[in-house]
Each structure stands twice: as structure tokens, then as C-alpha cells.
Motif scaffolding. Structure first.
Motif, PDB file in Angstrom:
ATOM      1  N   LYS C  13      59.502  34.062  36.738  1.00 60.55           N
ATOM      2  CA  LYS C  13      58.753  32.933  37.868  1.00 60.55           C
ATOM      3  C   LYS C  13      58.873  31.726  37.133  1.00 60.55           C
ATOM      4  O   LYS C  13      60.634  31.451  36.706  1.00 60.55           O
ATOM      5  CB  LYS C  13      57.854  32.737  36.194  1.00 60.55           C
ATOM      6  CG  LYS C  13      57.213  31.232  36.043  1.00 60.55           C
ATOM      7  CD  LYS C  13      55.575  31.538  36.851  1.00 60.55           C
ATOM      8  CE  LYS C  13      54.626  29.991  37.282  1.00 60.55           C
ATOM      9  NZ  LYS C  13      54.001  30.755  37.804  1.00 60.55           N
ATOM     10  N   THR C  52      48.528  36.915  31.246  1.00 63.61           N
ATOM     11  CA  THR C  52      46.926  37.259  31.000  1.00 63.61           C
ATOM     12  C   THR C  52      46.716  36.377  32.236  1.00 63.61           C
ATOM     13  O   THR C  52      45.297  36.119  32.602  1.00 63.61           O
ATOM     14  CB  THR C  52      47.238  35.078  30.089  1.00 63.61           C
ATOM     15  OG1 THR C  52      47.766  34.353  30.590  1.00 63.61           O
ATOM     16  CG2 THR C  52      47.354  34.908  28.343  1.00 63.61           C
ATOM     17  N   THR C  53      47.040  36.555  33.464  1.00 65.73           N
ATOM     18  CA  THR C  53      46.500  36.577  34.512  1.00 65.73           C
ATOM     19  C   THR C  53      47.005  34.619  34.660  1.00 65.73           C
ATOM     20  O   THR C  53      45.802  34.642  36.146  1.00 65.73           O
ATOM     21  CB  THR C  53      45.696  36.788  35.147  1.00 65.73           C
ATOM     22  OG1 THR C  53      44.309  36.505  34.931  1.00 65.73           O
ATOM     23  CG2 THR C  53      45.848  38.439  34.540  1.00 65.73           C
ATOM     24  N   VAL C  54      46.575  33.984  34.229  1.00 63.46           N
ATOM     25  CA  VAL C  54      46.544  32.445  34.173  1.00 63.46           C
ATOM     26  C   VAL C  54      47.855  31.857  35.086  1.00 63.46           C
ATOM     27  O   VAL C  54      47.237  30.740  36.088  1.00 63.46           O
ATOM     28  CB  VAL C  54      46.172  31.373  32.938  1.00 63.46           C
ATOM     29  CG1 VAL C  54      44.761  32.255  32.660  1.00 63.46           C
ATOM     30  CG2 VAL C  54      47.109  31.673  32.263  1.00 63.46           C
ATOM     31  N   SER C  55      48.835  32.072  35.039  1.00 64.34           N
ATOM     32  CA  SER C  55      50.018  32.201  35.963  1.00 64.34           C
ATOM     33  C   SER C  55      50.237  32.836  36.636  1.00 64.34           C
ATOM     34  O   SER C  55      50.857  33.787  36.805  1.00 64.34           O
ATOM     35  CB  SER C  55      50.850  31.364  35.102  1.00 64.34           C
ATOM     36  OG  SER C  55      52.002  30.819  35.659  1.00 64.34           O
ATOM     37  N   PRO C  56      50.457  32.543  37.945  1.00 59.99           N
ATOM     38  CA  PRO C  56      50.786  33.414  39.624  1.00 59.99           C
ATOM     39  C   PRO C  56      52.109  33.798  38.965  1.00 59.99           C
ATOM     40  O   PRO C  56      53.210  32.876  39.255  1.00 59.99           O
ATOM     41  CB  PRO C  56      50.655  33.115  40.898  1.00 59.99           C
ATOM     42  CG  PRO C  56      49.670  31.391  40.108  1.00 59.99           C
ATOM     43  CD  PRO C  56      50.023  31.226  38.601  1.00 59.99           C
ATOM     44  N   PRO C  69      47.949  41.856  38.440  1.00 61.50           N
ATOM     45  CA  PRO C  69      47.868  40.300  37.839  1.00 61.50           C
ATOM     46  C   PRO C  69      46.831  39.262  39.229  1.00 61.50           C
ATOM     47  O   PRO C  69      45.774  38.546  39.200  1.00 61.50           O
ATOM     48  CB  PRO C  69      48.825  40.040  36.903  1.00 61.50           C
ATOM     49  CG  PRO C  69      49.242  40.869  36.699  1.00 61.50           C
ATOM     50  CD  PRO C  69      48.913  41.949  37.922  1.00 61.50           C
ATOM     51  N   ARG C  74      40.564  39.086  37.165  1.00 64.31           N
ATOM     52  CA  ARG C  74      39.406  39.099  35.793  1.00 64.31           C
ATOM     53  C   ARG C  74      38.810  39.789  35.030  1.00 64.31           C
ATOM     54  O   ARG C  74      38.705  40.329  33.901  1.00 64.31           O
ATOM     55  CB  ARG C  74      37.958  38.957  37.257  1.00 64.31           C
ATOM     56  CG  ARG C  74      36.538  38.905  36.397  1.00 64.31           C
ATOM     57  CD  ARG C  74      35.341  38.497  37.601  1.00 64.31           C
ATOM     58  NE  ARG C  74      35.359  36.699  37.395  1.00 64.31           N
ATOM     59  CZ  ARG C  74      34.635  35.775  37.880  1.00 64.31           C
ATOM     60  NH1 ARG C  74      33.250  36.876  38.797  1.00 64.31           N
ATOM     61  NH2 ARG C  74      34.759  34.647  37.280  1.00 64.31           N
ATOM     62  N   ARG C  77      41.288  39.836  31.907  1.00 61.96           N
ATOM     63  CA  ARG C  77      40.704  38.801  31.253  1.00 61.96           C
ATOM     64  C   ARG C  77      39.574  39.202  30.504  1.00 61.96           C
ATOM     65  O   ARG C  77      39.184  38.614  29.914  1.00 61.96           O
ATOM     66  CB  ARG C  77      40.687  37.899  32.062  1.00 61.96           C
ATOM     67  CG  ARG C  77      42.029  36.551  32.349  1.00 61.96           C
ATOM     68  CD  ARG C  77      41.504  35.394  33.101  1.00 61.96           C
ATOM     69  NE  ARG C  77      40.927  35.406  33.948  1.00 61.96           N
ATOM     70  CZ  ARG C  77      40.574  35.632  34.644  1.00 61.96           C
ATOM     71  NH1 ARG C  77      42.164  35.847  35.928  1.00 61.96           N
ATOM     72  NH2 ARG C  77      39.869  35.116  35.469  1.00 61.96           N
ATOM     73  N   VAL C  82      42.932  35.981  24.574  1.00 61.61           N
ATOM     74  CA  VAL C  82      44.339  35.268  23.959  1.00 61.61           C
ATOM     75  C   VAL C  82      44.170  34.240  22.751  1.00 61.61           C
ATOM     76  O   VAL C  82      43.584  33.060  23.076  1.00 61.61           O
ATOM     77  CB  VAL C  82      44.278  34.821  25.081  1.00 61.61           C
ATOM     78  CG1 VAL C  82      45.428  33.266  25.374  1.00 61.61           C
ATOM     79  CG2 VAL C  82      44.420  35.089  26.276  1.00 61.61           C
ATOM     80  N   GLU C  86      49.234  26.216  21.715  1.00 62.85           N
ATOM     81  CA  GLU C  86      48.272  24.555  21.643  1.00 62.85           C
ATOM     82  C   GLU C  86      46.909  25.110  21.703  1.00 62.85           C
ATOM     83  O   GLU C  86      46.441  25.410  22.643  1.00 62.85           O
ATOM     84  CB  GLU C  86      48.428  23.372  22.710  1.00 62.85           C
ATOM     85  CG  GLU C  86      50.447  23.268  22.107  1.00 62.85           C
ATOM     86  CD  GLU C  86      50.480  21.567  22.961  1.00 62.85           C
ATOM     87  OE1 GLU C  86      49.792  21.633  23.401  1.00 62.85           O
ATOM     88  OE2 GLU C  86      52.153  22.205  23.489  1.00 62.85           O
TER      89      GLU C  86
END
Ligand SMILES: Nc1ncnc2c1ncn2[C@@H]1O[C@H](COP(=O)(O)OP(=O)(O)OP(=O)(O)O)[C@@H](O)[C@H]1O
Ligand SMILES: [Mg+2]
Lengths: 262, 269, 308
Positions: C13, C52-56, C69, C74, C77, C82, C86
Motif C-alpha cells: 500500500k 476490509t476492502t475500504v482501501s484499494p 476485494p 460488497r 463486507r 469491523v 477510532e
């Protein structure tokens, strides 16, 4: 330290904060009134003046004087609401200040001094622009600044004393929606109160903005006739606004003390 | 459990391309407690209408409405206030409220760890904003009917018209919010909506201006909303209304596309 | 073998020119608790977000449940829960509404969600705050609610980014107990933590990350055996004696570390070392002998830099 020097400290802290937040007030203090002046005074004025001809002055002059007092109200009301709630709840700068030799009443007096300065500046700028629009003569326009400032201080102090009794910010928006906006629209800013339905006229006569507007008009447009202003003597307007300031100061110092040092 | 076990999600949830309606559900729950605040937004244009109706109207007399027909001043201003209420409802929703959720609460980051996608959020929030705008404008038109400011049945069409206004402003508002860095940037929202409110042919026909300024005013999206609704509430149809409608639709689509792309880039870093 | 739930090869990443995760490989198996340790900025959260597939992902290969992912986010997820580092609870909603709406995001019906809410509030010990808004909850209560929220869809894979930060000891132990039970019931856990005792308690296997790379991998026991001598002597000295003692102790143990308030000696046999100290005339004010822990491994591997 004396009350005065402590209050000056508070005014100083307001001035320092203002260096960061002035951008936000440019719009509400300068740009908005000028936009209203252009749209309602100049634009709409061309329709009004060619219309019924009920007013003895150009509509631009009528609206400019109304907006001058209304701008005082708007600025005073804003200063007396959100920053006060922030001082207590969000930014908590009042809470911080009273852990030093500053007392709640110093905060009130200090903010009052600072508001007086800021209102004067804002309203002088407005008066000059209105003069440039051709709405008034420079001399009377500047003479009308103090009454507009006084209107602002009346709102500042009374609204401050109300704000310090409120639980959260929600009621502040309600104040603007249900008090400030109707005052702005119905207290003689845009049309003479004599056009309101009879039963509403007495209500309008007791609103503070009405007295501010009348006073500004009587001073800024010397010699206007009864189609524009009422025959109420000026000292009554002054007395009304001064009483408002005195009551507001008295209440807000008491109530802020109660709120901050329960 | 095998790794490729079918998920529990079945039926409609799997079929719908968007789950935007979940965002509505969320907002509905959140607003149940705040309905008074939402409802109070309805009063501002009504106060303006009264002020115009009882006060300024008497000073002005009649003005020339669409097609040059003389109409009472209040009937002239009312549809403009209706358009402005749709604009304000949609803009408040997609700017202040969304900014808070986006920058401070990170609500959307959480949502994206569920099967929801950025497009669901964009469509859902724009739709919700539009709804708030339409809520204001359709209650407003009732006041107009009661005050006798519209007599044409075509006035019904002003409601879909205000859907377009809400859509256009909601979408652009959301797109703009993705560029906002701090609360101070919201002054720019006021700086955009206030002049629009005052100079879009709201309080007087644009022909009081010199031609050059008229041209500028015609770029204002609220001008198109105002003209569209004015035609409907005064019962005067005209082919230019198609242009106004198209303007709002295209504006909304562009805004929605930008908002969607920006949200995706912001939330899925 | 199909029981690999998450598989990463050369996973990378990058944010502009900063490489947050630098070509890491790992396999997470069905039913295990897998830990990511590492100092601040090591790349743990970045890795979690890719899972969690929210960040490519920037480069490399990643599959979750055998799915991609990038294209099947979808579906992935739908089956994960998760707990972000924070809290991002919705402050406008009440405690139970926060759970409810996440159930709806997972397309559960009201009838499915309601009993689940009761169960989860019980689990998080928040039953009496059910209808309270979230804002006034304490930090630890919010954390517990976030954890409960992650479980609303009965996930097969639970990803917890520093789940116990901000919890009091009771709540931590309670959570460990609950996580242990979830694992027993077949869930797979991915945990990041800065608490070594937590990692030792919970994780079957873990990796230590530093500057985007994996620097060690194994079970807590294996790591301790591999990277730290069996025992640690913690010595405290008078201020005047300390410098002198440090010179005298040179070479007495496999490794030593001089801290502001004490000296650590890593050794396979503490008795031997203590005798050697005596022979060299080193007389500490206080001696503490303990077994090596994961913390020692961690400090050894990632250096004694500042750990927030
Ligand atoms: N959205 C982002 N944009 C740019 N850089 C980022 C972003 N998110 C993380 N980083 C950077 O990536 C690196 C790894 O961050 P990450 O959050 O993964 O660390 P971490 O191991 O979770 O640390 P911590 O223990 O403090 O939570 C850091 O240098 C961080 O600044
Ligand atoms: Mg992290």
C-alpha cells in the motif's frame, strides 16, 4: 486590577480571536447588508418608485436606513448568541477565563466594549457604502451610526442574557428563525409599519428594532414626513434602547455568573 | 463453514443496484428527534411571503409576470420563495450536516465496512436532501393556495419542479462539501446562496437590470428554478420552461457525478 | 487447502511516495486468532483497511474468503465485522439505533435485528444505556458499543484494530473472554494491539510489522523462544553506583539493555548470571527475575523507540 482593566483584557482576547474569524463575519457584517441594499433598495426600488408613490422618499433611502439599524441588530444578536454558547460549551474560553482573575461580569463588559468597537466599524462602512449608492448624505449618515450601534448593543446584551440560560445550540437557531428574521421583515425595515394589519401595529411598535429603525431614519433622513416615520419623539427611542442595554447588562452579568459558577 | 458459503443476504438487498434507501432509513431515525428543527425551516420563506404580501406588495402594486400578464406582487414573488425554500432545504442538508458526518464523525467510513458503497451514500444523501427541499416547497405551496396566490391547477406541477430544484442544489451542495476543509469554508455557501436568493428574479423581473447583468443573472441556477415554478404557479406555460428544467437536471447530474467520484476517492484511500 | 480465509502475497500500500505496507505475505486460517503487532506507523491499520476492502491495494495479491476485494468488496463486507481503530459511532443516534442501522446496512430485517440488539447489548454490558444517545457515553462504553456493532451481522471474520485501547482492566478481561468465545464458536479474528499481554492471551499466531514489513512471524511462544533468552533480570541501582556497575557487567549476559531507571539482562539462566554478577562485585539495590515476554521480543525486534 480594576473592572476596567480586566474588561479590557477580555476585549483584547476577543480582538485576538477576531483576527482568525474575521473572514466569516465579512459576509454577514458587510456583504449581506450590501447585497440587500442593492437588491431591495436599488432593484426593487425601481418598481416601488414607479409604483404607488406612497413614500415621500426614494425607496433606496428608506431601505438603506432600515438596513442600517437591522445590520446593528443582526451583528449584536450574532455576537450575543453563538460565541457566548461557544464560550460556555464548545470553545470553553469563558470557563478558561474565570480560572484567572477575570470574573463573569468582566467577560460581559469586555465583550460589550469589543462589540461597541466592531459595530461602529461595521456600521460606518455600511453608512459610507449607502452614501455611495446615493441613499443618504454623508453627514446625517454618520450621525446615524451611534443609534444603529446602540440598537446592536441592545440586542447583544439582551440576547447574551438569554443565551446563557440555554442548554444547547439548537435553541439559538430557533431564536434567529422566530425572532430575528421576523423582526428584520416586519419592524419597518422594508415597509412602513402603518401597512401592517391594525392589530399587528402595536406589536411592531414595541419591538426594539422598530425603535432602532425609526431613530436611524429620523437622523439620517432629516425632514422626512409622516409617510416615512412616526411622530414619536426621538428621546423615547433613545430611552427604549438605553433601557434595553441597561437591563441586558444587568441580567447577563447575573446570569452568566450563575451559569459559570453554579 | 466453507469459505465460499453463500452469504445471508438474499432477496431484494441483493437485487437492488443501490442501497441508497438505507441512508434514508438512517436519516429518518436521526431526524425523528430533530423534527422541530427541520420543521422550523419552513417558516422563513413564509415570513418573507407575509412581508411581501402585506407590506412591500402595497408599495409596488402589480408587476408584469410571465408572458407580460400583470400579476399581484405577492403572486409574483411567491413561486420564487418556493424555489428558494427547495434550494435552502437541499443545501443545508448536503453542506452543514454532511460535513459534520464526513469530517468529524467518520460516519461514512464505518458505513463502508458494511455492504454499502460510496455510490449508495451519494445517491441516498442527495435524495434525502431533495426530500427536505420538497418538504419545504410543498408545504409552502399550501400557504400560497390559502393566500390565494395561485389559482391554476398547473400549480401542482410546481412540486415536481421543486424536486428538480432540490436535486440540482442537493447534488452540487454535496459535491461542494467534499472540497470543504473547515467550517470557515461554509461562508462560501452563504456567499453563493445569498446573492442567488436576491438576484435571481426573486423580487422583481430581471428587466430592471441592464442587459449585461441580466445575462449574468440568467446563469444563476435559482433563476431557472424560479422561472420554472413561476410558470406553473401562475399557470402560464412556455417552451423556455423546458430549458429551465433541463438546466436543473444537467446541473444535478453533473453535481451527483462529481460528488460520487469525490466521495469514493475520499473514503476509500 | 481451503481453510485459508485471508491470503496476502506481496501486499503493498502506497500513499503517494510513502510506502505504508511494503510487500507483505501472510495467510490467515479459518478459526484462528491472528495478531498484527508493530510500533506506530508500522502499517497495521493500512493492512486492516485493505482486508476490509475500504482501501484499494496498490500492488500484490489479496483474497478474503477466496474473493477479490477489488471487484467483490460488497460480498466480502457482508461477512465481516469491523472494529476500527477510532470509534466512528453515529453521535446522532442512540445506542440501540446505532446497532439497528448497521443491521439494516447488512440487509437484516427488523425481526432479525431486534433480538440481536438485546443480545449484543448484554454482551457489551450496555443494556441499561439502550436508549441513551451515544455522545455522553464514556470512552470505554463507546468502544464496547463499537465492538457490539461489529458483531451485528454475526460475521465469519472479525477485524479488530486496537479493540481494547481505552478500556479499563475489567472491560479488557471481559472482552478477551468474549473474543475467546467467539473464536470457540468458529469465528476468525484479526487483531492489532499494542498490549503484549493481550496478544499473548488472544493470538494463536501473530506477525510483528515494522516500517511496512513483516519482521517476525509465529505463535507467541515460538517468537519468545526464537527472539528472547528465557529469562530477564531487572536490576535497580543507586544513582552513583549505576555507571560503575554498567561497566563491570559488560558481557555478563547474552544481551543487556540500560534504561533510565533499571538495567535489563537477558539470559538463559538467571541463577548463573546472578552468581556472575556477585563475582564481579556488582551489588544492585533490587533484583527482579522474570520470564521473557512478548514485550521483550517486540522491543528487541522493533527497537526501543517511542511507543505511544
Ligand atoms: N490516508 C493516508 N494518507 C497518507 N498516509 C497515510 C494514510 N493512512 C496512513 N498513512 C501512513 O501510512 C503509514 C502507516 O500507517 P498505519 O495507520 O497503517 O499505521 P499503524 O501501524 O496502524 O499505526 P498505529 O499503531 O499508530 O495505529 C503511516 O506513516 C501513516 O502516516
Ligand atoms: Mg493503526
Amino acid at each position: 486590577m480594576t473592572v476596567l482593566s480586566r474588561s479590557l483584557r477580555v476585549a483584547e482576547s476577543e480582538a485576538i480571536a477576531y483576527r482568525r474569524t474575521w473572514r466569516g463575519t465579512v459576509i454577514s457584517s458587510f456583504i449581506n447588508p450590501i447585497l440587500f441594499l442593492a437588491a431591495m433598495g436599488a432593484g426593487l426600488g425601481s418598481l416601488v418608485d414607479s409604483g404607488s408613490g406612497e413614500l415621500a422618499v426614494p425607496y433606496l433611502a428608506f431601505v438603506a436606513t432600515g438596513l442600517m439599524a437591522a445590520s446593528g441588530m443582526q451583528n449584536g444578536a450574532t455576537d450575543g448568541s453563538f460565541p457566548v454558547m461557544a464560550g460556555i460549551l464548545w470553545r470553553k474560553n469563558f470557563i478558561g477565563a474565570i480560572s484567572t482573575p477575570i470574573s463573569p461580569s468582566d467577560i460581559i463588559y469586555g465583550r460589550f466594549l469589543w462589540a461597541m468597537l466592531r459595530l461602529t466599524f461595521v456600521l460606518v462602512v455600511f453608512a459610507v457604502i449607502a452614501v455611495l449608492f446615493g441613499a443618504m448624505e454623508i453627514g446625517p449618515a454618520l450621525l446615524a451610526v451611534p443609534p444603529a450601534v446602540l440598537t446592536g448593543l441592545g440586542f447583544l446584551t439582551v440576547i447574551t442574557s438569554w443565551t446563557v440560560t440555554q442548554k444547547d445550540g439548537l435553541s439559538l437557531s430557533t431564536l434567529f428563525r422566530f425572532a430575528i428574521v421576523p423582526l428584520f421583515l416586519f419592524s419597518g425595515t422594508f415597509f412602513p409599519i402603518s401597512q401592517l394589519p391594525g392589530f399587528l401595529q402595536p406589536v411592531a411598535y414595541v419591538t426594539p428594532l422598530f425603535h432602532g429603525v425609526e431613530l436611524v431614519r429620523k437622523i439620517a433622513l432629516p425632514g422626512v414626513d409622516a409617510s416615512v416615520v412616526t411622530s414619536i419623539p426621538m428621546w423615547i427611542h433613545f430611552a427604549y434602547l438605553l433601557t434595553m442595554v441597561a437591563v441586558g447588562l444587568y441580567l447577563s452579568t447575573r446570569l452568566l455568573d450563575k451559569r459559570l459558577r453554579p | 463453514m466453507s469459505v465460499s458459503a453463500p452469504s445471508r443476504i438474499s432477496g431484494i438487498g441483493r437485487l437492488t443496484p443501490f442501497r441508497a434507501q438505507r441512508i434514508w432509513e438512517h436519516n429518518y431515525i436521526a431526524y425523528r428527534r430533530l423534527w422541530k428543527v427541520v420543521f422550523s425551516g419552513f417558516f422563513e420563506p413564509v415570513f418573507y411571503l407575509f412581508s411581501v404580501g402585506v407590506g412591500i406588495g402595497a408599495l409596488v402594486g402589480d408587476v408584469s409576470g410571465p408572458g407580460g400578464v400583470p400579476v399581484s406582487y405577492a403572486a409574483f414573488v411567491a413561486p420564487a420563495l418556493m424555489a428558494a425554500s427547495a434550494m435552502n432545504g437541499a443545501v443545508i442538508e448536503t453542506t452543514f450536516n454532511i460535513f459534520f458526518k464526513l469530517r468529524f464523525q467518520n460516519v461514512y467510513e464505518g458505513i463502508l465496512t458494511t455492504p454499502m458503497q460510496p455510490a449508495d451514500i451519494a445517491i441516498g444523501e442527495i435524495g434525502w436532501a431533495l426530500l427536505r427541499g420538497v418538504l419545504y416547497s410543498s408545504t409552502f405551496i399550501i400557504v400560497m393556495v390559502v393566500m390565494g396566490l395561485t389559482t391554476s391547477w398547473l400549480a401542482i406541477l410546481a412540486i415536481p419542479g421543486s424536486v428538480l430544484v432540490g436535486f440540482a442544489f442537493g447534488a452540487v451542495g454535496l459535491a461542494a462539501t467534499t472540497y470543504m476543509r473547515s467550517w470557515q469554508d461554509f461562508d462560501l455557501v452563504t456567499l453563493a446562496t445569498m446573492p442567488m436568493f436576491l438576484f435571481s428574479g426573486t423580487f422583481y423581473p430581471l428587466d430592471v437590470y441592464p442587459p449585461a447583468i441580466q445575462l449574468v443573472a440568467k446563469i444563476s441556477p435559482l433563476y431557472h428554478g424560479t422561472e420554472l415554478l413561476r410558470g406553473f404557479t401562475l399557470g402560464v406555460l412556455d417552451w423556455t420552461m423546458l430549458v429551465h428544467a433541463l438546466f436543473l437536471l444537467v446541473m444535478g447530474l453533473i453535481g451527483a457525478a462529481i460528488a460520487n467520484r469525490r466521495l469514493d476517492a475520499m473514503l476509500r484511500k | 487447502m481451503t481453510d485459508t480465509l485471508v491470503e496476502a502475497r506481496g501486499l503493498t500500500k502506497r500513499f503517494d511516495d510513502l510506502t505504508a505496507v511494503d510487500g507483505i505475505d501472510f495467510d490467515i486460517h479459518q478459526g484462528e486468532a491472528f495478531g498484527f503487532l508493530g510500533p506506530n506507523g508500522a502499517g497495521k491499520t493500512s493492512t486492516m483497511k485493505m482486508i476490509t476492502t475500504v482501501s484499494p491495494i496498490t500492488e500484490g495479491k489479496l483474497t478474503v474468503f477466496g474473493l477479490d476485494p477489488t471487484t467483490q468488496g460488497r460480498s466480502i463486507r457482508q461477512r465481516i465485522g469491523v472494529v476500527p481503530q477510532e470509534d466512528n459511532l453515529d453521535l446522532e443516534l442512540t445506542v440501540s439505533e446505532n446497532l439497528y442501522i448497521y443491521g439494516r446496512y447488512h440487509d437484516m430485517s427488523r425481526a432479525e435485528i431486534n433480538p440481536r440488539i438485546t443480545e449484543l447489548l448484554e454482551f457489551a454490558q450496555l443494556s441499561d444505556r439502550r436508549d441513551s444517545t451515544v455522545e455522553p457515553l464514556s470512552g470505554g462504553m463507546k468502544r464496547r458499543l463499537t465492538i457490539a456493532r461489529a458483531l451485528i451481522n454475526d460475521p465469519d471474520l472479525i477485524i479488530l484494530d486496537e479493540p481494547t485501547t481505552g478500556l479499563d482492566p475489567q472491560a479488557r478481561h471481559l472482552l478477551w473472554d468474549r473474543l475467546y468465545r467467539l473464536k470457540r464458536d468458529g469465528a476468525t479474528l484479526i487483531i492489532t494491539t499494542h498490549y503484549m499481554d493481550e496478544a499473548e492471551q488472544l493470538c494463536d499466531r501473530l506477525v510483528v510489522m515494522d516500517q511496512g514489513k513483516i519482521v517476525a512471524e509465529g505463535s507467541p511462544r515460538e517468537l519468545i523462544e526464537q527472539y528472547a533468552p528465557r529469562e530477564v533480570l531487572e536490576l535497580r541501582f543507586d544513582d552513583e553506583q549505576r555507571d560503575d556497575a554498567v561497566i563491570k557487567m559488560d558481557g555478563v549476559a547474552a544481551r543487556s539493555e540500560v534504561l533510565a531507571d533499571r538495567v535489563l539482562l537477558y539470559t538463559d539462566d538467571a541463577d548463573d548470571t546472578q552468581r556472575a554478577l556477585h563475582d564481579r562485585g556488582v551489588h544492585p539495590e533490587q533484583v527482579l527475575v522474570r520470564r521473557s515476554t512478548l514485550e521483550d521480543v517486540f522491543l528487541r525486534l522493533t527497537g526501543r523507540r517511542l511507543i505511544d
